[in-house]
Design an enzyme around this catalytic site. Structure first.
Site, PDB file in Angstrom:
ATOM      1  N   SER A  94      10.336  -1.700  -4.808  1.00  0.00           N
ATOM      2  CA  SER A  94       9.063  -1.089  -5.177  1.00  0.00           C
ATOM      3  C   SER A  94       8.216  -2.127  -5.888  1.00  0.00           C
ATOM      4  CB  SER A  94       9.308   0.109  -6.094  1.00  0.00           C
ATOM      5  OG  SER A  94       8.081   0.730  -6.441  1.00  0.00           O
ATOM      6  N   HIS A  98      -1.448  -5.939  -9.757  1.00  0.00           N
ATOM      7  CA  HIS A  98      -2.743  -5.725 -10.410  1.00  0.00           C
ATOM      8  C   HIS A  98      -3.433  -7.083 -10.581  1.00  0.00           C
ATOM      9  CE1 HIS A  98      -2.183  -1.494 -11.425  1.00  0.00           C
ATOM     10  NE2 HIS A  98      -0.965  -1.769 -11.889  1.00  0.00           N
ATOM     11  N   HIS A 108       0.131  -1.379  -3.789  1.00  0.00           N
ATOM     12  CA  HIS A 108       1.441  -0.805  -4.082  1.00  0.00           C
ATOM     13  C   HIS A 108       2.225  -0.718  -2.782  1.00  0.00           C
ATOM     14  CE1 HIS A 108       3.817   3.001  -3.680  1.00  0.00           C
ATOM     15  NE2 HIS A 108       4.462   2.452  -4.696  1.00  0.00           N
ATOM     16  N   ASN A 110       6.463   0.277  -1.255  1.00  0.00           N
ATOM     17  CA  ASN A 110       7.799   0.759  -1.581  1.00  0.00           C
ATOM     18  C   ASN A 110       8.532   1.028  -0.274  1.00  0.00           C
ATOM     19  OD1 ASN A 110       9.287   3.777  -2.019  1.00  0.00           O
ATOM     20  ND2 ASN A 110       9.881   2.137  -3.412  1.00  0.00           N
ATOM     21  N   ARG A 112      12.610   2.406   0.753  1.00  0.00           N
ATOM     22  CA  ARG A 112      13.813   2.894   0.085  1.00  0.00           C
ATOM     23  C   ARG A 112      14.740   3.605   1.075  1.00  0.00           C
ATOM     24  NH1 ARG A 112       9.278   5.709  -1.173  1.00  0.00           N
ATOM     25  NH2 ARG A 112       9.252   7.917  -0.612  1.00  0.00           N
ATOM     26  N   HIS A 147      -5.561  -1.289   7.317  1.00  0.00           N
ATOM     27  CA  HIS A 147      -5.101  -0.187   8.174  1.00  0.00           C
ATOM     28  C   HIS A 147      -4.696  -0.676   9.567  1.00  0.00           C
ATOM     29  CE1 HIS A 147      -5.485   3.591   5.916  1.00  0.00           C
ATOM     30  NE2 HIS A 147      -6.357   2.909   5.193  1.00  0.00           N
ATOM     31  N   GLY A 260      17.950   8.461 -15.229  1.00  0.00           N
ATOM     32  CA  GLY A 260      18.333   7.542 -16.293  1.00  0.00           C
ATOM     33  C   GLY A 260      18.107   6.097 -15.925  1.00  0.00           C
ATOM     34  N   GLY A 261      17.118   5.856 -15.083  1.00  0.00           N
ATOM     35  CA  GLY A 261      16.793   4.487 -14.691  1.00  0.00           C
ATOM     36  C   GLY A 261      16.240   3.697 -15.870  1.00  0.00           C
ATOM     37  N   ARG A 262      16.033   2.433 -15.625  1.00  0.00           N
ATOM     38  CA  ARG A 262      15.559   1.537 -16.693  1.00  0.00           C
ATOM     39  C   ARG A 262      14.055   1.747 -16.882  1.00  0.00           C
ATOM     40  NH1 ARG A 262      13.904  -4.051 -16.900  1.00  0.00           N
ATOM     41  NH2 ARG A 262      14.560  -5.035 -18.851  1.00  0.00           N
TER      42      ARG A 262
END
Length: 302
Positions: A94, A98, A108, A110, A112, A147, A260-262
């Protein structure tokens, strides 16, 4: 349906992170990504790479994570309740970039892979991901190029893929409380396994590989464009919309926090500087007004 190869997916994602970081560093010309590896107590970990105060990139993060556990998080079972009680693995890359120059859009991306398993039953798996562009000052040529690159990445997998996932992107990256899109869109897909593992994986790779092909030429064209303090102020104001979306609506942010990710890695997508103005309105007919009146209206760019 062919059986999923988790190791092949992980190897690809790690190489994708390397490739994207190398190409963005080359385009920036000065900044370097700093790596920070981390472990998750419940299982898994990742490597975060962040570039701060580069020549072009004010703040950028390219994260790889691979987490696993014995229970699915609420964010995943909310729309797939049949997966409750299964163990899971989630891995992905991910990123958010900026740039400092207001004429270079924020981007952006990502990609997964998610798999949920239970002894004695077939694994349930899918791919997800996409990318979207958030300009501060609209440029038709950039939007069309972005696009077109996305469309070409989808074309080998079916004529319907780009229009489906372009529409999904327009609908997903939408700030309901503002009644406006976050940017000019791109691709968004989730729960994707319809082509079988090999072809679904190939599609995910095509999307992942095409991100830099779509973004780097735009960065190269706009990074030297002169800008004023007024342009910069407007960029910081519009970055507020980005923050609002990520903290209120983004499923990836919610999943990361619920598993509980960082926290530092999850929130690296937030810009370093941002401002909110009370009831600010752009001057009629200005470039700032054109952003929302023209560019942020969903449309067929190609």
């Amino acid at each position: 349906m062919s059986q999923p190869d988790k190791n092949a997916v992980k190897e690809y994602l790690l190489s994708l992170q390397d490739s994207i970081c190398a190409q963005l560093e080359a385009e920036d010309g000065e900044g370097k990504f700093v790596e920070d590896s981390w472990q998750r107590e419940e299982g898994g970990g990742g490597r975060s790479r962040v570039l701060v105060d580069g020549a072009v990139i004010e703040k950028g993060g390219v994260n790889f994570s691979h987490v696993f556990g014995t229970q699915m998080p609420a964010s995943a079972t909310a729309h797939r309740p049949e997966l409750a009680g299964r163990s899971f693995e989630a891995m992905g890359v991910s990123l958010v970039i900026h740039p400092r120059n207001p004429f270079v859009p924020t981007s952006h991306a990502n990609v997964r892979f998610f798999i949920a398993e239970k002894e004695g039953e077939e694994p349930v798996w899918w791919f997800g991901g996409g990318y979207d562009l958030t300009p501060y000052y609209g440029n038709k040529e950039d939007c069309q190029f972005w696009h077109q690159t996305a469309k070409e990445a989808c074309l080998p997998f079916g004529e319907d893929i780009y229009p489906r996932f372009k529409k999904w992107c327009d609908e997903y990256f939408y700030l309901k409380h503002r009644n406006e899109p976050r940017g000019v869109g791109g691709l968004f897909f989730d729960d994707f396994n319809e082509l079988g593992f090999e072809q679904s994986f190939a599609f995910m790779r095509s999307v992942g590989d095409s991100y830099v092909e779509a973004y780097r030429p735009i960065m190269a064209k706009r990074k030297q464009q002169e800008y004023t303090e007024q342009h910069r102020d407007f960029q910081l104001y519009r970055r507020g919309r980005y923050v609002e979306f990520n903290l209120v609506f983004d499923r990836g942010t919610l999943f990361g926090l619920q598993t509980g990710g960082r926290t530092e890695s999850i929130l690296m997508s937030l810009p370093p500087l941002v401002r909110w103005e009370y009831d600010w309105q752009p001057e009629p007919g200005s470039a700032e007004a054109e952003l929302t009146e023209v560019y942020l209206q969903p449309q067929e760019w190609v």
